[in-house]
Design a protein around this motif. Structure first.
Motif, PDB file in Angstrom:
ATOM      1  N   ARG A  30       0.828  -1.205   0.000  1.00 33.26           N
ATOM      2  CA  ARG A  30       0.000   0.000   0.000  1.00 33.26           C
ATOM      3  C   ARG A  30       0.870   1.265   0.000  1.00 33.26           C
ATOM      4  NH1 ARG A  30      -2.769  -1.121   4.061  1.00 33.26           N
ATOM      5  NH2 ARG A  30      -1.808   0.193   5.663  1.00 33.26           N
TER       6      ARG A  30
ATOM      7  N   GLU B 239       4.509  10.010  -9.572  1.00 36.85           N
ATOM      8  CA  GLU B 239       3.973  10.220 -10.921  1.00 36.85           C
ATOM      9  C   GLU B 239       3.246  11.553 -11.015  1.00 36.85           C
ATOM     10  OE1 GLU B 239       4.370   8.578 -13.678  1.00 36.85           O
ATOM     11  OE2 GLU B 239       5.635   7.027 -12.771  1.00 36.85           O
ATOM     12  N   GLU B 240       2.470  11.883  -9.990  1.00 40.41           N
ATOM     13  CA  GLU B 240       1.770  13.175  -9.987  1.00 40.41           C
ATOM     14  C   GLU B 240       2.754  14.336  -9.991  1.00 40.41           C
ATOM     15  OE1 GLU B 240      -0.743  13.093  -6.600  1.00 40.41           O
ATOM     16  OE2 GLU B 240      -2.108  11.554  -7.391  1.00 40.41           O
ATOM     17  N   THR B 241       3.828  14.203  -9.201  1.00 38.53           N
ATOM     18  CA  THR B 241       4.837  15.261  -9.151  1.00 38.53           C
ATOM     19  C   THR B 241       5.523  15.438 -10.497  1.00 38.53           C
ATOM     20  OG1 THR B 241       5.240  14.785  -6.803  1.00 38.53           O
ATOM     21  CG2 THR B 241       6.925  16.045  -7.979  1.00 38.53           C
TER      22      THR B 241
ATOM     23  N   GLY C  87       4.497   5.648  -5.262  1.00 38.40           N
ATOM     24  CA  GLY C  87       4.590   5.656  -6.714  1.00 38.40           C
ATOM     25  C   GLY C  87       3.617   6.617  -7.363  1.00 38.40           C
ATOM     26  N   SER C  88       2.379   6.653  -6.861  1.00 39.67           N
ATOM     27  CA  SER C  88       1.378   7.570  -7.421  1.00 39.67           C
ATOM     28  C   SER C  88       1.750   9.024  -7.146  1.00 39.67           C
ATOM     29  CB  SER C  88       0.004   7.243  -6.845  1.00 39.67           C
ATOM     30  OG  SER C  88      -0.005   7.401  -5.441  1.00 39.67           O
ATOM     31  N   ARG C  89       2.289   9.291  -5.946  1.00 44.55           N
ATOM     32  CA  ARG C  89       2.711  10.660  -5.632  1.00 44.55           C
ATOM     33  C   ARG C  89       3.858  11.102  -6.536  1.00 44.55           C
ATOM     34  NH1 ARG C  89       1.125  12.174  -0.380  1.00 44.55           N
ATOM     35  NH2 ARG C  89      -1.083  11.587  -0.200  1.00 44.55           N
TER      36      ARG C  89
ATOM     37  N   GLN D  44       2.614   1.698  -3.417  1.00 43.14           N
ATOM     38  CA  GLN D  44       1.671   2.213  -4.408  1.00 43.14           C
ATOM     39  C   GLN D  44       1.391   3.698  -4.179  1.00 43.14           C
ATOM     40  OE1 GLN D  44      -2.042   0.137  -4.438  1.00 43.14           O
ATOM     41  NE2 GLN D  44      -2.786   1.146  -6.288  1.00 43.14           N
ATOM     42  N   LEU D  45       1.290   4.100  -2.909  1.00 46.35           N
ATOM     43  CA  LEU D  45       1.037   5.509  -2.589  1.00 46.35           C
ATOM     44  C   LEU D  45       2.224   6.377  -3.002  1.00 46.35           C
ATOM     45  CD1 LEU D  45      -0.709   7.664  -1.235  1.00 46.35           C
ATOM     46  CD2 LEU D  45       0.378   7.071   0.943  1.00 46.35           C
TER      47      LEU D  45
END
Length: 215
Positions: A185, A195-197, A191-193, A188-189
């Motif tokens: 978890r 990608e957003e950055t 990694g998503s942060r 994944q969190l």
């Protein structure tokens, strides 16, 4: 677009089979499938790395070979004395090991060379792609990793990093198995942060240098 060809896709069957076998062996050691073997490898690797941090490489190799010779010579003399006392004819105590075939065949050597060349070519291709900014996002990621490594290098020397990496390699699989759900978890969190950055950073770049990743 990044080249999707991987080193394993370019290997001949024998080299690919050798790589698969070696990978499976390493995987079993790191996951403590056989605790005794993993403990032996981990202890020996730590001993060698700590010794290299204290002594020179020549001294470490010399001491290791000297220790091995002390064990084998002592065992040979001990078995010879036992055989003389018991008047037995068991022969050389290392007869099985001496008769084992340890010759490196041309096929094995050729497979290892081919495997090394495939990985070297893949490394050169990826280095060119990243350093010449074929994909802006990937190059920025590399820059971020190298920036972090400069701080790590200023705190630890090479041997210390190898010691820590060895410890992490043998302990992280066990920790992951016990806390798989929570770790997945968080990964994944993160990694998503990231990608957003990267997307926000890319959107702020001028249109002339902006490049969206292609599938």
């Amino acid at each position: 677009m990044a080249d999707s060809t991987t080193p394993s896709d370019q290997m001949d069957p024998s080299a690919a089979a050798l790589l698969k076998q070696n990978t499976a062996t390493v995987f079993q050691l790191l996951h403590w499938a056989e605790p005794k073997k993993s403990a032996c490898v981990f202890g020996l690797s730590q001993l060698v790395l700590v010794s290299m941090a204290t002594f020179s490489l020549i001294s470490v190799v010399s001491y290791l070979l000297l220790a091995a010779l002390c064990v084998t010579v002592t065992f040979r003399v001990y078995k010879s004395v036992i055989q003389a006392v018991q008047k037995s004819d068991e022969g050389h105590p290392f007869k099985v090991l001496l008769q084992r075939d340890i010759v490196v065949s041309p096929e094995t050597l050729g497979g290892a060379v081919d495997q090394s060349l495939v990985h070297l070519n893949h490394f050169l291709h990826q280095s060119r792609r990243l350093l010449l900014v074929e994909d802006l996002v990937d190059s920025l990621k590399l820059a971020g990793v190298m920036w972090v490594m400069t701080y790590i290098g200023s705190i630890f020397n090479g041997i210390t990093i190898l010691i820590l990496a060895d410890i992490i390699a043998f302990t992280s699989p066990l920790i992951y198995q016990k806390n798989k759900t929570q770790i997945d978890r968080y990964i994944q969190l993160i990694g998503s942060r990231m990608e957003e950055t990267m997307i926000r950073l890319q959107d702020k770049l001028p249109g002339a240098v902006r490049r969206m990743k292609k599938d």
